[in-house]
Design an enzyme around this catalytic site. Structure first.
Site, PDB file in Angstrom:
ATOM      1  CB  CYS A   1      -1.299   1.099   8.844  1.00 18.58           C
ATOM      2  SG  CYS A   1      -0.134   1.695  10.089  1.00 18.58           S
TER       3      CYS A   1
ATOM      4  CG  HIS B   1       0.149   4.611   5.675  1.00 21.91           C
ATOM      5  ND1 HIS B   1      -1.117   4.614   6.204  1.00 21.91           N
ATOM      6  CD2 HIS B   1       0.991   4.376   6.708  1.00 21.91           C
ATOM      7  CE1 HIS B   1      -1.050   4.409   7.504  1.00 21.91           C
ATOM      8  NE2 HIS B   1       0.210   4.261   7.847  1.00 21.91           N
TER       9      HIS B   1
ATOM     10  CD  GLU C   1      -3.132   5.578   3.308  1.00 25.62           C
ATOM     11  OE1 GLU C   1      -2.796   4.504   2.769  1.00 25.62           O
ATOM     12  OE2 GLU C   1      -3.119   5.749   4.542  1.00 25.62           O
TER      13      GLU C   1
END
Lengths: 257, 214
Positions: B82, B192, B194
């Site tokens: 990001c 993202h 994650e």
């Protein structure tokens, strides 16, 4: 190929336990937020929202632990709303593993709080939650007012103007709940949803009133929402999130299947 | 046991990334670190970030990290996520033009308003939610990730590298933009991993077994 519309199950959490009953066959403890979140994740939820309805602020710490536990096992975006009043509240939730926080009453009391929060943590994690009730009479052009304290306290604020202001102050997203429809299972207030969604440049999550899967699709198509939030239709296992997505896809909505 | 350092410079939710890395590869030692010395001791480095670019650059500079990140990129695998991806470029339009690290030459641009799709509808900014990642070149980090898988995005700016050959993947919103780039030891993503469920964990797992280009 385009951005998928999101389905977001919402869990009410009171002192660390999921309330309003969750009925999943394959779940041992329906009150355990971790277990319920894991189940929604497996079904394909695009995000999960926790609403902390704990009455006593002494017990708020419990929510931090819930978020920590869920974030260690469920790798989709998590939003926490309820009782977020200070920058420190936000920091604690983000550090625990939340990706976004929902701000409602604190924004109405002090709009600058939203600006400060967005500046400090970034707009991407600031969701302004709006509870609106229709105040126009039948036949008049739609007009909605912001209410706080679970829809009991009028504020005199026009919902569309307020949503625009919050976007200008740095909110990254609006979670819009119709107090007229919440709990009725009659579907979203589509006029309200569309009015807000077309007024702001940021994504809008429609909430309040979902009773069946067509309502979810209506929120996207007629309400122009970017995401739809529902609680009870998923909790009672009437429908799975996957069924909701299949239904939305059948109506031409882009979803993550 | 191999180790991965998640750079802590006060920008963003490091615990999510650390937890996801640990979940993806339980036998890897995951450390959240701010000390340049410890960053350079790790086998691999994750450079995350959310928020505004000027604060990000300021925080990096205050912590003495720009040079460390350049050293990492020359010596071991680096994953930018990001804002961590955007900071690698030359400069950004955000905050009235901000100079970045210039590790990957190019610019960071804002989505131009109004953003209209093919039906003439206005698209919302930030670009938030699950969108498809179209892989443009084979890379070890794409292992076991199907073409056009959906990852979770939330951003208002995107990177435009000068050298088109570093583009590892694109996403349409509504025009294609670079959502992943690959350049030597660097792999950087706008989305993202994650927060992107299984495909995201797979990408992190792939990163944790990648030995980089050098």
């Amino acid at each position: 190929m385009s951005l998928a519309k999101r389905i977001i199950p919402c869990l009410d959490v009171d002192n660390g336990r999921v309330v309003k009953g969750v009925k999943f066959v394959a779940i041992r403890d329906a009150g355990d937020p971790v277990e319920v979140a894991r189940r929604y994740d497996q079904e394909g939820a695009d995000e999960i929202t926790f609403l902390d309805i704990t009455a006593s602020s002494d017990d708020r710490e419990t929510m931090v632990h819930v978020v920590e536990e869920v974030a260690g096992e469920v790798f989709i975006p998590l939003t926490v709303g309820g009782g977020i009043r200070t920058l420190d509240d936000i920091r604690r939730m983000l550090n625990a593993g939340a990706d976004k926080v929902g701000i409602n009453t604190a924004a109405v009391c002090n709009p600058e709080f939203v600006r400060e929060a967005a500046r400090r943590f970034g707009s991407q994690c600031i969701v302004v939650a709006i509870d609106a009730k229709q105040v126009s009479l039948p036949g008049e052009p739609g007009r909605w007012e912001i209410f706080t304290h679970g829809g009991r306290k009028p504020t005199g604020l026009d919902a569309v103007a307020w949503a625009k202001k919050m976007a200008a102050y740095g909110a990254g997203e609006i979670l819009l709940t119709s107090m007229d429809r919440d709990g009725t299972r009659q579907g979203f207030d589509l006029s309200l949803t569309r009015a807000i969604s077309e007024a702001v440049p940021i994504p809008v999550i429609a909430s309040g009133g979902v009773g069946n899967l067509q309502h979810l699709a209506d929120g996207i198509i007629a309400g122009k929402a970017d995401a739809v939030l529902a609680a009870s239709i998923f909790h009672f296992a009437e429908y799975t999130i996957r069924q909701a997505k299949v239904c939305m896809a059948a109506r031409g909505i882009e979803v993550r299947l | 046991m191999s180790s991965v350092a998640v750079i802590d410079y006060g920008m963003g939710n490091l615990h999510s990334i650390a937890k996801a890395l640990q979940h993806a590869s339980p036998d890897v030692e995951v450390r959240i670190v701010a000390d340049p010395r410890l960053i350079l001791q790790a086998d691999r480095v994750v450079f995350p970030g959310v928020g505004a670019i000027r604060d990000c650059m300021q925080a990096l500079t205050d912590a003495g990290l720009p040079e460390v990140i350049r050293q990492v990129a020359e010596s071991r695998p680096l994953l930018g996520i990001c804002l961590g991806m955007q900071a690698l470029l030359t400069d950004s339009e955000e905050n009235d033009h901000t100079r970045c690290l210039n590790v990957v030459p190019g610019h960071v641009l804002h989505f131009t308003r109004p953003l209209l799709n093919q039906h003439g509808e206005t698209l919302k900014i930030p670009h938030m939610g699950w969108n498809q990642v179209h892989q443009r070149q084979p890379h070890p980090l794409w292992r076991n990730i199907p073409q056009d898988s959906r990852f979770y995005f939330v951003h208002s700016y995107y990177v435009q590298p000068d050298d088109q050959s570093v583009i590892a993947a694109v996403t349409e919103y509504p025009d294609p933009f670079t959502c992943a780039l690959s350049c030597g030891n660097i792999f950087a993503v706008q989305f993202h991993p994650e927060k992107s469920q299984e495909v995201g964990l797979q990408l992190l797992k792939n990163f944790l077994s990648w030995d980089g280009a050098s």
